[in-house]
Structures are given as structure tokens and as C-alpha cells.
Write a protein that holds these residues in place. Structure first.
Motif, PDB file in Angstrom:
ATOM      1  N   LEU A 185       0.284   6.951  -0.740  1.00 10.57           N
ATOM      2  CA  LEU A 185      -0.839   6.012  -0.840  1.00 10.57           C
ATOM      3  C   LEU A 185      -0.380   4.591  -1.120  1.00 10.57           C
ATOM      4  O   LEU A 185      -1.168   3.652  -1.074  1.00 10.57           O
ATOM      5  N   ILE A 186       0.874   4.453  -1.459  1.00 14.89           N
ATOM      6  CA  ILE A 186       1.365   3.125  -1.813  1.00 14.89           C
ATOM      7  C   ILE A 186       1.986   2.462  -0.583  1.00 14.89           C
ATOM      8  O   ILE A 186       3.012   2.888  -0.074  1.00 14.89           O
ATOM      9  N   ALA A 187       1.247   1.464  -0.101  1.00 17.08           N
ATOM     10  CA  ALA A 187       1.683   0.784   1.111  1.00 17.08           C
ATOM     11  C   ALA A 187       2.953  -0.010   0.854  1.00 17.08           C
ATOM     12  O   ALA A 187       3.208  -0.444  -0.272  1.00 17.08           O
ATOM     13  N   LYS A 188       3.683  -0.179   1.893  1.00 14.77           N
ATOM     14  CA  LYS A 188       4.940  -0.910   1.814  1.00 14.77           C
ATOM     15  C   LYS A 188       4.690  -2.332   1.289  1.00 14.77           C
ATOM     16  O   LYS A 188       3.796  -3.036   1.769  1.00 14.77           O
ATOM     17  N   GLY A 189       5.419  -2.728   0.275  1.00  7.14           N
ATOM     18  CA  GLY A 189       5.310  -4.089  -0.254  1.00  7.14           C
ATOM     19  C   GLY A 189       4.195  -4.258  -1.286  1.00  7.14           C
ATOM     20  O   GLY A 189       3.969  -5.345  -1.790  1.00  7.14           O
ATOM     21  N   LEU A 190       3.504  -3.174  -1.592  1.00  4.66           N
ATOM     22  CA  LEU A 190       2.411  -3.280  -2.570  1.00  4.66           C
ATOM     23  C   LEU A 190       2.694  -2.449  -3.808  1.00  4.66           C
ATOM     24  O   LEU A 190       3.449  -1.488  -3.776  1.00  4.66           O
TER      25      LEU A 190
ATOM     26  N   ALA B 131      -8.314  10.173  -3.826  1.00  5.55           N
ATOM     27  CA  ALA B 131      -7.127   9.333  -3.714  1.00  5.55           C
ATOM     28  C   ALA B 131      -7.018   8.385  -4.911  1.00  5.55           C
ATOM     29  O   ALA B 131      -5.929   8.181  -5.462  1.00  5.55           O
ATOM     30  N   ILE B 132      -8.152   7.848  -5.286  1.00  3.77           N
ATOM     31  CA  ILE B 132      -8.148   6.922  -6.425  1.00  3.77           C
ATOM     32  C   ILE B 132      -7.677   7.648  -7.674  1.00  3.77           C
ATOM     33  O   ILE B 132      -6.845   7.149  -8.434  1.00  3.77           O
ATOM     34  N   LYS B 133      -8.184   8.868  -7.838  1.00  3.54           N
ATOM     35  CA  LYS B 133      -7.759   9.663  -9.000  1.00  3.54           C
ATOM     36  C   LYS B 133      -6.251   9.918  -8.966  1.00  3.54           C
ATOM     37  O   LYS B 133      -5.579   9.893  -9.989  1.00  3.54           O
ATOM     38  N   LEU B 134      -5.769  10.159  -7.784  1.00  7.42           N
ATOM     39  CA  LEU B 134      -4.348  10.432  -7.631  1.00  7.42           C
ATOM     40  C   LEU B 134      -3.490   9.263  -8.125  1.00  7.42           C
ATOM     41  O   LEU B 134      -2.359   9.448  -8.572  1.00  7.42           O
ATOM     42  N   LEU B 135      -4.050   8.081  -8.037  1.00 10.57           N
ATOM     43  CA  LEU B 135      -3.277   6.898  -8.412  1.00 10.57           C
ATOM     44  C   LEU B 135      -3.462   6.518  -9.889  1.00 10.57           C
ATOM     45  O   LEU B 135      -2.875   5.560 -10.361  1.00 10.57           O
TER      46      LEU B 135
ATOM     47  N   THR C 265      -1.061  -0.398  -8.482  1.00  5.77           N
ATOM     48  CA  THR C 265      -2.361  -0.894  -8.938  1.00  5.77           C
ATOM     49  C   THR C 265      -3.106  -1.624  -7.829  1.00  5.77           C
ATOM     50  O   THR C 265      -4.327  -1.530  -7.713  1.00  5.77           O
ATOM     51  N   GLN C 266      -2.349  -2.323  -7.005  1.00  7.24           N
ATOM     52  CA  GLN C 266      -2.978  -3.037  -5.898  1.00  7.24           C
ATOM     53  C   GLN C 266      -3.615  -2.042  -4.928  1.00  7.24           C
ATOM     54  O   GLN C 266      -4.723  -2.252  -4.430  1.00  7.24           O
ATOM     55  N   CYS C 267      -2.909  -0.968  -4.695  1.00  4.19           N
ATOM     56  CA  CYS C 267      -3.395   0.048  -3.761  1.00  4.19           C
ATOM     57  C   CYS C 267      -4.656   0.713  -4.308  1.00  4.19           C
ATOM     58  O   CYS C 267      -5.604   0.987  -3.583  1.00  4.19           O
ATOM     59  N   ARG C 268      -4.598   0.947  -5.593  1.00  4.46           N
ATOM     60  CA  ARG C 268      -5.755   1.580  -6.226  1.00  4.46           C
ATOM     61  C   ARG C 268      -6.977   0.678  -6.117  1.00  4.46           C
ATOM     62  O   ARG C 268      -8.079   1.118  -5.817  1.00  4.46           O
ATOM     63  N   GLN C 269      -6.726  -0.578  -6.308  1.00  6.79           N
ATOM     64  CA  GLN C 269      -7.803  -1.556  -6.242  1.00  6.79           C
ATOM     65  C   GLN C 269      -8.412  -1.622  -4.837  1.00  6.79           C
ATOM     66  O   GLN C 269      -9.629  -1.656  -4.671  1.00  6.79           O
ATOM     67  N   ILE C 270      -7.523  -1.615  -3.853  1.00  5.55           N
ATOM     68  CA  ILE C 270      -7.985  -1.630  -2.467  1.00  5.55           C
ATOM     69  C   ILE C 270      -8.878  -0.425  -2.200  1.00  5.55           C
ATOM     70  O   ILE C 270      -9.972  -0.541  -1.631  1.00  5.55           O
ATOM     71  N   LEU C 271      -8.431   0.718  -2.643  1.00  5.62           N
ATOM     72  CA  LEU C 271      -9.194   1.945  -2.416  1.00  5.62           C
ATOM     73  C   LEU C 271     -10.575   1.858  -3.065  1.00  5.62           C
ATOM     74  O   LEU C 271     -11.570   2.303  -2.501  1.00  5.62           O
TER      75      LEU C 271
END
Length: 494
Positions: free
Chosen positions: A403-408, A489-493, A411-417
RNA sequence: GCCCCCAUUGUCUAGCGGCCUAGGACGUGGCCCUCUCAAGGCCAAAACACGGGUUCGAGUCCCGUUGGGGGCACCA
């Protein structure tokens, strides 16, 4: 195109001794094509005179194989026909009769040599580096004497009495005239001591009786063509057109596929056996197109052919006599090409068994909807399992780090989700034309790339890093499940 | 050992004496397109095995060499 053609009577004559392979498939194909093209007859004849090598399941596999390829035959086992029976094992007496006729006419003789004697002769010849051939011990035994010995119970075989001098010229349609000296030809056995005819006799007799006009077979038969022609001429029969197809070589072009290499190919999802090809997700259209082009070509640029195209365009005059190396990546290409060409319904029906074999519960309706976005992405039908399995699972699982995009950052990924979830929640429907625009706006606002944002979303929704197009996929999955998966997915993060 | 067949890019092939500065396809590399993967578009690198003939002219015909393949069973 205006050329008038006589209806051809051709046969595919395999022996049920193993799996049907690509070489046989091509031989069957070419035979089928000229039969259909000329309005002729395609015959299946089972060459099962070798009781020792006979494999009971092989005949079924053969018939299944040619039917899978789409090559239905007109006469043969299970079909009948006025020239039957079509299994050589049911024609024993016919061969014996013709063999006796050859003895009668002086073209064959009884031989009483023991296998031990023959083995010894061969051994000596090998040691002296001579060519291997029968030594002629029984060649001049008078027929009356031979008959007495037979009556007395001696075991015997019948051999062809090859002329010692002169030469014979035979014609192969691909190679032209071939002349060989008779003295290098052997007094081949025509009938074994168990009373069964060998290929050389049986096939010639059957081809004659079945009125075969074109013999299309593998080039491994080329060396025995002179013998076959001697037999045909001894009987005074009409000579069919002989076409010897080149052999298939392994991908490197160095020799035939070995057992080991066949096994290795299987690990790569490739095989030289027709039944495997089916199981691996190859479609008959692709296999036919591919094999047709190994040894035959239409012009300098046309490569896509359906069976029907081939029936119209195939010609024995454009065959290539040189051996061809098998190129599995090109099979993948042709397979993908034909899959893309399928109608949605067709693809759905063909792909269904593969998903079910993988344990998924599917529906044709859903698969038809999916077909357009799947078509372009399936080198083989089997690939549907990896590409589209997530459409049919309740729970998807994947490692959180996906779930963690390259370069991110995480927390940023979680926020996006979270933002994605909000947006999707806020719109009435997640159809592509409704959902895509706000999502693009999100990408814009976030300052991240579309690749990053949609990448995260893809994993959350499909559980995969690679999938069919996202919005189209979400549409099929349905809003509830999509939202649910994003929450997971959010929970996963966390 | 003997016999037969074959010979154009890595692979499948087009070429049947001048249309060839050798065409197409797969694969490979690059670029474009692009939410991933594909698909698609454009571009590139890549071949007439060698030596003799024949001919005004040879990838195309002939011979040889080399290389490759197949066959030489009471298998098919």
C-alpha cells in the motif's frame, strides 16, 4: 484461385503410443486443410499394429486432440466410412493376404532367421563399420521349401526382396526427385513372426485400399520412401503424392526436444503436447495459427489466420522443407492475438473453467462484463486467474507494504486512502464517468502523481499491484465492496 | 560407419535470375500514449554459411566444403 482441384482423400495416421504432440498436430492440420479445401475427405486411421507399444488411452487423447484443434474427420474410428475398419489392428488378415501376394509374385520371401542371428549380424557389421542390413541368409530359399518349413511349425517373417542392382527414383512434392541405389536399401521385414504387418506394408496397403491421393507425413519417413515406392510398384498401384513435412526442433534449433527439455518447458508454461496446451490456457485458434506458419506461409506479410482462412489459403506449393525450431514466445503472441479477437461471450465461456479450477465461484454475466478489459491482458486463458481472481473473492489479502507507494511515507498513503474513501462515499455511484473526475482532482490537490495515488488505490481495491484498469474494475466490484476494501486498507496501515 | 534431407537476421519466414540499398512477424532496444499490466503507434539494431562455377546479371541455377537435421528394428 480459379485453379480446379480434385477432391483429395487424405489421412492422419498416428500410432497410439504416447501423447499427441505439435508435430502430429501440424500433420493433422495440413491434411485437414487440403481435404476441406478440395471438398475431399479427411480420414483418421489408427496405426496400432505394435501391440508392445500400445497405450490404451492414447487413441482417446488423439481424437480429443484433433477435435480440440477443430479438425473433425470424415472417416475413422467412431465415425465409420466405407473403407473401414480404420484401426490397423482390425485389418490383420488384409495385410497377410497382400504379403502372400508379394511372395507369390516374387517380390518377397519367407525368412527364418532368429533374432539372435540378426543381432549377431548387426554386431559384426557395426564392428566392421559397414552399413547395417540383413545378410540375405534366407533370400534364396525356394518358396516350396519355405512353405514346408512353415507347415512344420517354424517361425518366420516375410521380407521384401529388394533388387540388388539398379536404382529407384521417388518424388517428394517438396523436394523433387530423389534417386537412391537399390543396393543401399534393405530387405525389410514386412510381416513379423507374430503375424502382424509392419508399418511399411500396412500403411501402403491401407493407403491403396482407402484411395489416398496425398500422403502428408513427417520427414522421418523420407528415408523409407524408396522402400514404400518399391512396394507400391510391386503391386502396380497408383502412386499418391508424397509430402514429407520437416521436423520440429527444440527452441535452440539444435535437435529435437528431449524428455528433460520437455519437462523444463512445462515449468515455463509451455508444452509440445496438445493436451497440455489446452490445460495451460492456449486456445486452438492460436495453436493452429502458430503451427500452420511453421513450415508454410501465405505471402510476405499476412500472419493472422483462422482455420477457415487457412482452408481457403493453404497450399502445398508453399511449404518449406527445412526443419523449424519451436518458438514458444511466438505461440504466446498468436494465442493473445486470437483471445483479443474473441467476442465477450466467447471469452467469458472459455475463461470460466480456469477460474473455477482455481476455486472461484463465477458467473457468465459478470465475465461478459469483464471481457473487454480482460481481453487485452491475457496471453493465455489461464492468466485470468492472476489477473481477475480478485473479482471473485470475498477477502483479498496482501502485504501492508504494497500500500505504500514509491517515494511516499506510510502516513501519507494512509491519508490518501482516507481522502479517497471520503470522496467515494460522497458520490452516488462509483461508475467510471462519475468517480474518475473527483479522483483526478484529488491527485491534483495532493501534489502526488497519478501513478502514486492510483497505485495505492489499486492495491487497496484489488489486492494486486497489477490489475485491469481501476475504474472499470471498481464498477464491476460494486460500491459497497470497494468502500469496504478501502477501509480494510486504512486499518492495515494503522 | 552407410543413406537421405536441409541451409536468408536470435527464431518463424517472404524471395521461385534483374522488382532486393533483401520484405513481414516474434523477440530485443529506444521513444510516444498511460492509473499498473497489457494493447496500440513510431523508430532502431539484426540475415543471404563458405568456396568455386553458369550468366550481361545469383539470395535465387549447378558443383564442392562446412554446418545442422533425419534414417539405418520382427517401432511407428
Amino acid at each position: 484461385m480459379t485453379e480446379l482441384k480434385q477432391p483429395a482423400r487424405v489421412r492422419f495416421a498416428p500410432s497410439p503410443t504416447g501423447h499427441m504432440h505439435l508435430g502430429s498436430a501440424r500433420t493433422a492440420l495440413y491434411n485437414y486443410l487440403i481435404a476441406r479445401q478440395t471438398g475431399g475427405t479427411f480420414i483418421l486411421r489408427i496405426e496400432d499394429t505394435d501391440t508392445k507399444r500400445y497405450i490404451p488411452e492414447a487413441e482417446d487423447e488423439l481424437i480429443k486432440g484433433i477435435k480440440w484443434l477443430g479438425l473433425d474427420y470424415d472417416e475413422g474410428p467412431g465415425k465409420g466410412g466405407q473403407y473401414g475398419p480404420y484401426r490397423q489392428s482390425e485389418r490383420k488378415d488384409i495385410y497377410t493376404k497382400f504379403a502372400e501376394q508379394l511372395v507369390e509374385s516374387g517380390h518377397a520371401y519367407y525368412c527364418f532367421c532368429s533374432p539372435e542371428h540378426l543381432a549377431k549380424v548387426r554386431e559384426v557389421q557395426q564392428a566392421n563399420k559397414e552399413s547395417l542390413h540383413y545378410d540375405g541368409t534366407c533370400r534364396e530359399i525356394p518358396v516350396e521349401d519355405a512353405r514346408k518349413r512353415i507347415a512344420a511349425g517354424e517361425r518366420y517373417v516375410i521380407r521384401f526382396k529388394m533388387p540388388k542392382t539398379g536404382s529407384i527414383t521417388v518424388h517428394d512434392h517438396l523436394r523433387g526427385d530423389i534417386t537412391v541405389e537399390n543396393k543401399v536399401l534393405d530387405d525389410s521385414v514386412l510381416v513379423k513372426s507374430d503375424g502382424w504387418a509392419l508399418y511399411h506394408l500396412a500403411a501402403m496397403v491401407d493407403d491403396y485400399l482407402m484411395k489416398i491421393t496425398h500422403v502428408i507425413r513427417g520427414s522421418e519417413w523420407l528415408p523409407s520412401l524408396p522402400l514404400h515406392m518399391h512396394i507400391i510398384r510391386a503391386f502396380g498401384w497408383p502412386e499418391p503424392t508424397f509430402i514429407h513435412l520437416s521436423v520440429f526442433l527444440k527452441p535452440s534449433g539444435k535437435g529435437k526436444m528431449s524428455k528433460r527439455e520437455t519437462a523444463d518447458a512445462m515449468k515455463d508454461g509451455h508444452s509440445i503436447f496438445v493436451k497440455d496446451l489446452e490445460e495451460l490456457g492456449y486456445v486452438p485458434e492460436g495453436v493452429v495459427n502458430w503451427t500452420a506458419l511453421m513450415g508454410w506461409s501465405y505471402d510476405d506479410h499476412t500472419e493472422f489466420f483462422s482455420l477457415q482462412d487457412l482452408v481457403e489459403k493453404f497450399s502445398i506449393d508453399h511449404l518449406n522443407p527445412s526443419p523449424a525450431a519451436i518458438n514458444f514466445t511466438k505461440l504466446d503472441y498468436f494465442n493473445a492475438l486470437h483471445i483479443r479477437n474473441f467476442s465477450d461471450e466467447d471469452l467469458a465461456n472459455r475463461v470460466k473453467p480456469f477460474l473455477e479450477a482455481a476455486g472461484y465461484k463465477t458467473s457468465i454475466d459478470k465475465l461478459i462484463i469483464l471481457a473487454p478489459i480482460l481481453k487485452e491482458r491475457l496471453p493465455t486463458l489461464d492468466d485470468v486467474v492472476d489477473m481477475a481472481g480478485f473479482f471473485f473473492k470475498n477477502d483479498i489479502s496482501y502485504p501492508a507494504e504494497d500500500l505504500i507507494a514509491k517515494g511516499l511515507e506510510k502516513t501519507q498513503c494512509r491519508q490518501i486512502l482516507t481522502q479517497i474513501l471520503e470522496i467515494l462515499n460522497g458520490i452516488g455511484d462509483i461508475k467510471k464517468d462519475i468517480a474518475e473526475e473527483p479522483m483526478r482532482e484529488l491527485v491534483e490537490k495532493s501534489g502526488f502523481s497519478a501513478g502514486q495515488v492510483f497505485g495505492i488505490m489499486r492495491v487497496a481495491v484489488t489486492g494486486q499491484k497489477v490489475s485491469p484498469p481501476l475504474f472499470e474494475s471498481m464498477e464491476v466490484i460494486g460500491k459497497d465492496i470497494v468502500l469496504n476494501r478501502i477501509q480494510q486498507a486504512i486499518k492495515l496501515l494503522d
